[in-house]
Design a protein around this motif. Structure first.
Motif: not given
Length: 429
Positions: A30-42, A157-170
């Motif tokens: 419930t917070f991962l999906l909208p959180g992923f969309a919201a952190r993409q602009p960073f 913590a690892a999952f969040e880092s992976v998510t951060d870096e996936f956004t830095f790929v896309v």
């Protein structure tokens, strides 16, 4: 006759922390999906600014300076936003911040396109950076509430880092494609739109945000600034060095791609770097570590400084991609370990602030690196900007080695922040 019960393989697998078990946590999606969309602009903001301002001014130095103002503003204001989120709730901080960031980002875009003077771009860059939504720290704080001390915190913590870096790929790929194939302003316009939509959707998920503590005497002790924890200050310096890698590579890769007549290669090279970061983050989260996190941080950071020091020696796209991949693979372990240490160093009521200090440190390091790398690329040889990641990581490693003892959590009941606390009376049943 005594018998020994041996756990089955199935039960052992079920109790082992892993991504599958983490993602089955009730309420997580419930917070991962909208959180992923919201952190993409960073991940899109800095490179979009660099490409737009370089296009309108013809100078990487000017582009780096405007991006640096944005990064410094974010680094200065983000921790205060985190502190306010700890006190008043994430939604109360996020909604006005998202609206301000969208408006100021669009204003900055309009000023750049109309040929406004550099000082006007600086003025608009301040609120743009100051209002960047701190979605990553807010998601990490929600994990802390959802898991409540579970062994899955390291995996989270690892999952969040992976998510951060996936956004830095896309993100850089998307921003570069929009700025080079559509319009130089398309990256910033898309960044503003994603911030507005993603941020408001994330803010709407009120059920998973950390509860706001009652404002009594004990709550005021709990709200002591995370910056007063000695270990947090050491981690800030460490993350500044990581930011120097991000910023130095963003400008230097763009300049390198331009120098060989293939500007579109910039997004690919940066994507390779970020992909290495993401892949190593996946591996780190799947390992049950036996070494203390303080030792892992030192070892991982030494590897980062070593690989970053080799960037400026490269002269071809292929070798730059290879070394960039190695640099990326060394960043994720440092980020993951640093964020994991926050859980043991900082009281729960100040963790969002602590996470934003670290995120802000990355942004500040990135801002300084963008400025320095831009000046070096303008004034020296092609590739001189790669000296910035080397200098940043080496200096941070020296600090980490000298002050690593401060990363050991203080025993329970002892004060970790100067001049506050002492022992508080504890009610027992």
């Amino acid at each position: 006759m005594a018998s020994t019960v041996t756990p089955s393989k199935d039960s052992a697998a079920a109790s082992r922390p892993g991504y599958g078990r983490l993602l089955r946590t009730p309420g997580a999606w419930t917070f991962l999906l909208p959180g992923f969309a919201a952190r993409q602009p960073f991940a899109m903001l800095t490179i979009s600014l660099v490409l737009l301002v370089q296009h309108t001014t013809g100078s990487y130095g000017a582009a780096g300076a405007v991006a640096a103002v944005t990064g410094v503003s974010m680094a200065l204001f983000a921790p205060y936003g985190g502190r306010l989120a700890d006190r008043y709730g994430q939604r109360a901080v996020l909604v006005p911040g998202v609206l301000l960031h969208t408006a100021s980002g669009l204003a900055l875009t309009a000023l750049a396109l109309t040929g406004a003077p550099l000082w006007a771009l600086f003025v608009a860059a301040v609120p743009t950076g100051a209002s960047v939504p701190q979605i990553g720290p807010m998601v990490r704080a929600r994990w802390g509430v959802t898991l409540k001390g579970s062994p899955l915190m390291t995996t989270a913590a690892a999952f969040e880092s992976v998510t951060d870096e996936f956004t830095f790929v896309v993100g850089p790929l998307l921003a570069t494609a929009l700025c080079t194939a559509v319009d130089p302003a398309a990256g910033l316009i898309t960044e503003a739109a994603l911030t507005l939509v993603g941020g408001l959707l994330f803010a709407a998920r009120k059920g998973t945000q950390p509860e706001v503590a009652a404002r009594d005497g004990r709550a005021r002790v709990e709200h002591v600034s995370a910056l007063r924890v000695p270990g947090v200050r050491v981690l800030i310096v460490t993350f500044l060095g990581i930011g120097s890698v991000f910023g130095g590579m963003q400008v230097s890769l763009a300049a390198f791609s331009e120098s060989i007549g293939n500007p579109g290669l910039n997004g690919v090279l940066y994507g390779v770097f970020a992909a290495g970061n993401m892949l190593s983050g996946v591996v780190c989260g799947a390992i049950a570590w036996k070494k203390a996190p303080q030792r892992r941080l030192v070892i991982g950071y030494a590897a980062l400084a070593l690989t970053a020091s080799a960037l400026w020696t490269t002269h071809s796209a292929l070798s730059l991609a290879g070394i960039g991949l190695l640099v990326g693979m060394c960043i994720a372990p440092a980020l993951i370990t640093g964020y994991t240490l926050v859980e043991s160093l900082v009281p729960a009521g100040a963790r969002t602030e602590a996470f934003t200090w670290l995120t802000g440190a990355v942004a500040l390091g990135q801002a300084v690196a963008v400025t320095a790398a831009g000046q070096l690329e303008d004034r020296l040889w092609d590739g001189a900007g790669f000296l910035v990641p080397m200098a940043g990581t080496v200096l941070a490693l020296m600090t980490l080695l000298a002050l690593r003892s401060r990363l050991v959590p203080a025993p329970r009941g002892r004060t970790v922040a100067r001049g506050v606390g002492h022992r508080e009376p504890v009610a027992v049943d």
